[in-house]
Design an enzyme around this catalytic site. Structure first.
Site, PDB file in Angstrom:
ATOM      1  N   HIS A  23      32.680  42.635  31.577  1.00 33.45           N
ATOM      2  CA  HIS A  23      31.303  42.164  31.370  1.00 33.45           C
ATOM      3  C   HIS A  23      30.896  42.353  29.907  1.00 33.45           C
ATOM      4  O   HIS A  23      30.290  41.464  29.298  1.00 33.45           O
ATOM      5  CB  HIS A  23      30.315  42.955  32.234  1.00 33.45           C
ATOM      6  CG  HIS A  23      30.462  42.741  33.720  1.00 33.45           C
ATOM      7  ND1 HIS A  23      30.579  43.779  34.610  1.00 33.45           N
ATOM      8  CD2 HIS A  23      30.490  41.605  34.470  1.00 33.45           C
ATOM      9  CE1 HIS A  23      30.660  43.301  35.849  1.00 33.45           C
ATOM     10  NE2 HIS A  23      30.626  41.982  35.791  1.00 33.45           N
ATOM     11  N   LYS A  47      23.461  42.381  49.515  1.00 32.61           N
ATOM     12  CA  LYS A  47      24.676  43.075  49.079  1.00 32.61           C
ATOM     13  C   LYS A  47      24.418  44.569  49.012  1.00 32.61           C
ATOM     14  O   LYS A  47      23.450  44.999  48.379  1.00 32.61           O
ATOM     15  CB  LYS A  47      25.070  42.585  47.670  1.00 32.61           C
ATOM     16  CG  LYS A  47      26.165  41.536  47.662  1.00 32.61           C
ATOM     17  CD  LYS A  47      26.713  41.409  46.242  1.00 32.61           C
ATOM     18  CE  LYS A  47      27.665  40.244  46.098  1.00 32.61           C
ATOM     19  NZ  LYS A  47      28.042  40.015  44.692  1.00 32.61           N
ATOM     20  N   ARG A  96      37.689  34.342  35.495  1.00 33.15           N
ATOM     21  CA  ARG A  96      38.900  35.157  35.376  1.00 33.15           C
ATOM     22  C   ARG A  96      40.103  34.369  35.863  1.00 33.15           C
ATOM     23  O   ARG A  96      40.922  33.933  35.087  1.00 33.15           O
ATOM     24  CB  ARG A  96      38.737  36.463  36.167  1.00 33.15           C
ATOM     25  CG  ARG A  96      37.865  37.481  35.456  1.00 33.15           C
ATOM     26  CD  ARG A  96      37.300  38.498  36.390  1.00 33.15           C
ATOM     27  NE  ARG A  96      36.375  37.874  37.341  1.00 33.15           N
ATOM     28  CZ  ARG A  96      35.668  38.528  38.231  1.00 33.15           C
ATOM     29  NH1 ARG A  96      35.794  39.820  38.355  1.00 33.15           N
ATOM     30  NH2 ARG A  96      34.822  37.902  39.017  1.00 33.15           N
ATOM     31  N   SER A 134      34.167  44.704  39.176  1.00 32.54           N
ATOM     32  CA  SER A 134      33.419  45.903  39.571  1.00 32.54           C
ATOM     33  C   SER A 134      34.002  46.458  40.867  1.00 32.54           C
ATOM     34  O   SER A 134      34.115  47.664  41.049  1.00 32.54           O
ATOM     35  CB  SER A 134      31.943  45.569  39.775  1.00 32.54           C
ATOM     36  OG  SER A 134      31.382  45.067  38.593  1.00 32.54           O
TER      37      SER A 134
HETATM   38  P1  ADP Z   1      28.442  38.278  40.700  1.00 30.43           P
HETATM   39  O1  ADP Z   1      28.049  39.089  41.882  1.00 30.43           O
HETATM   40  O2  ADP Z   1      27.392  37.334  40.208  1.00 30.43           O
HETATM   41  O3  ADP Z   1      29.810  37.668  40.750  1.00 30.43           O
HETATM   42  P2  ADP Z   1      29.542  40.121  38.763  1.00 30.43           P
HETATM   43  O4  ADP Z   1      28.844  41.284  38.159  1.00 30.43           O
HETATM   44  O5  ADP Z   1      30.742  40.420  39.598  1.00 30.43           O
HETATM   45  O6  ADP Z   1      28.423  39.374  39.539  1.00 30.43           O
HETATM   46  O7  ADP Z   1      29.955  39.083  37.646  1.00 30.43           O
HETATM   47  C1  ADP Z   1      29.026  38.468  36.806  1.00 30.43           C
HETATM   48  C2  ADP Z   1      29.730  37.425  35.953  1.00 30.43           C
HETATM   49  O8  ADP Z   1      30.668  38.080  35.098  1.00 30.43           O
HETATM   50  C3  ADP Z   1      30.547  36.395  36.739  1.00 30.43           C
HETATM   51  O9  ADP Z   1      30.472  35.154  36.067  1.00 30.43           O
HETATM   52  C4  ADP Z   1      31.953  36.920  36.669  1.00 30.43           C
HETATM   53  O10 ADP Z   1      32.892  35.876  36.773  1.00 30.43           O
HETATM   54  C5  ADP Z   1      31.948  37.533  35.284  1.00 30.43           C
HETATM   55  N1  ADP Z   1      32.940  38.606  35.171  1.00 30.43           N
HETATM   56  C6  ADP Z   1      33.111  39.653  35.983  1.00 30.43           C
HETATM   57  N2  ADP Z   1      34.138  40.430  35.578  1.00 30.43           N
HETATM   58  C7  ADP Z   1      34.635  39.830  34.467  1.00 30.43           C
HETATM   59  C8  ADP Z   1      35.725  40.105  33.594  1.00 30.43           C
HETATM   60  N3  ADP Z   1      36.539  41.145  33.797  1.00 30.43           N
HETATM   61  N4  ADP Z   1      35.941  39.295  32.538  1.00 30.43           N
HETATM   62  C9  ADP Z   1      35.138  38.211  32.372  1.00 30.43           C
HETATM   63  N5  ADP Z   1      34.116  37.879  33.164  1.00 30.43           N
HETATM   64  C10 ADP Z   1      33.855  38.675  34.202  1.00 30.43           C
END
Ligand code: ADP
Length: 171
Positions: A23, A47, A96, A134
């Site tokens: 992130h 969630k 990803r 996460s």
């Molecule tokens: P959500 O519940 O909206 O998927 P996340 O916190 O998991 O929320 O992810 C938010 C955004 O960040 C999404 O677009 C996800 O694809 C991106 N993201 C999550 N992890 C990574 C990573 N390791 N590298 C790049 N983008 C990421």
């Protein structure tokens, strides 16, 4: 960057439970694409999260303290409406693996339908973080593994503390 004196505002929405270095990499790169980047934590009652929205906002604020054009907020309801309210021209999301693509496409198309003036922009995950989520960080921490280099040290510490609190009492 801005072309007609209107600052370009971008929203980077997500759950961030917890924020990872994946992130943060996206935030750093996104901060160079927009005049102002708003990292927005989604309040999602459905969630079950490990950290409260307030805790996630706090972790993100600490992590982005060095970026003057990045702010952190939370929102509920429709992302497209929130983006519109904030005067954002861009929604930033990360991709990803191929598996992210279908869901992200669906969401981007729906958001375009709801608010055609807001464009969704995708950044490819950094190679080093393309397997990082996460969810997997929480799983590894729960099982006693090392997540150094995958989340900032302060967040690793919070994860350990939260895990210790949540550990069921011994029989
Ligand atoms: P959500 O519940 O909206 O998927 P996340 O916190 O998991 O929320 O992810 C938010 C955004 O960040 C999404 O677009 C996800 O694809 C991106 N993201 C999550 N992890 C990574 C990573 N390791 N590298 C790049 N983008 C990421």
């Amino acid at each position: 960057m801005s072309t007609n004196h209107h600052p370009v505002v971008a929203i980077y929405p997500g759950s961030f439970d917890p924020p990872t270095n994946g992130h943060l990499d996206l935030i750093f790169r996104g901060s160079r694409l927009a005049d102002q980047l708003v990292v927005a934590v989604l309040r999602n009652e459905e969630k079950r999260a490990l950290f409260s929205v307030e805790e996630r906002v706090e972790m993100l604020r600490e992590a982005v303290a060095g970026y003057p054009n990045v702010t952190v907020d939370s929102f509920d309801g429709l992302l497209a409406d929130y983006a519109f309210r904030r005067g954002a021209r861009l929604i930033l999301r990360g991709i990803r693996a191929v598996s992210d693509y279908e869901f992200e496409l669906q969401m981007a198309l729906m958001n375009r339908r709801l608010r055609p003036e807001v464009e969704t922009v995708f950044l490819m995950a950094a190679e080093a973080y393309s397997f990082l989520s996460s969810r997997i960080v929480k799983e590894v921490i729960r099982l006693g593994g090392n997540v150094q280099g995958l989340v900032p040290p302060a967040i690793e510490e919070r994860l350990r503390r939260r895990l210790a609190e949540n550990r069921p009492a011994r029989p």
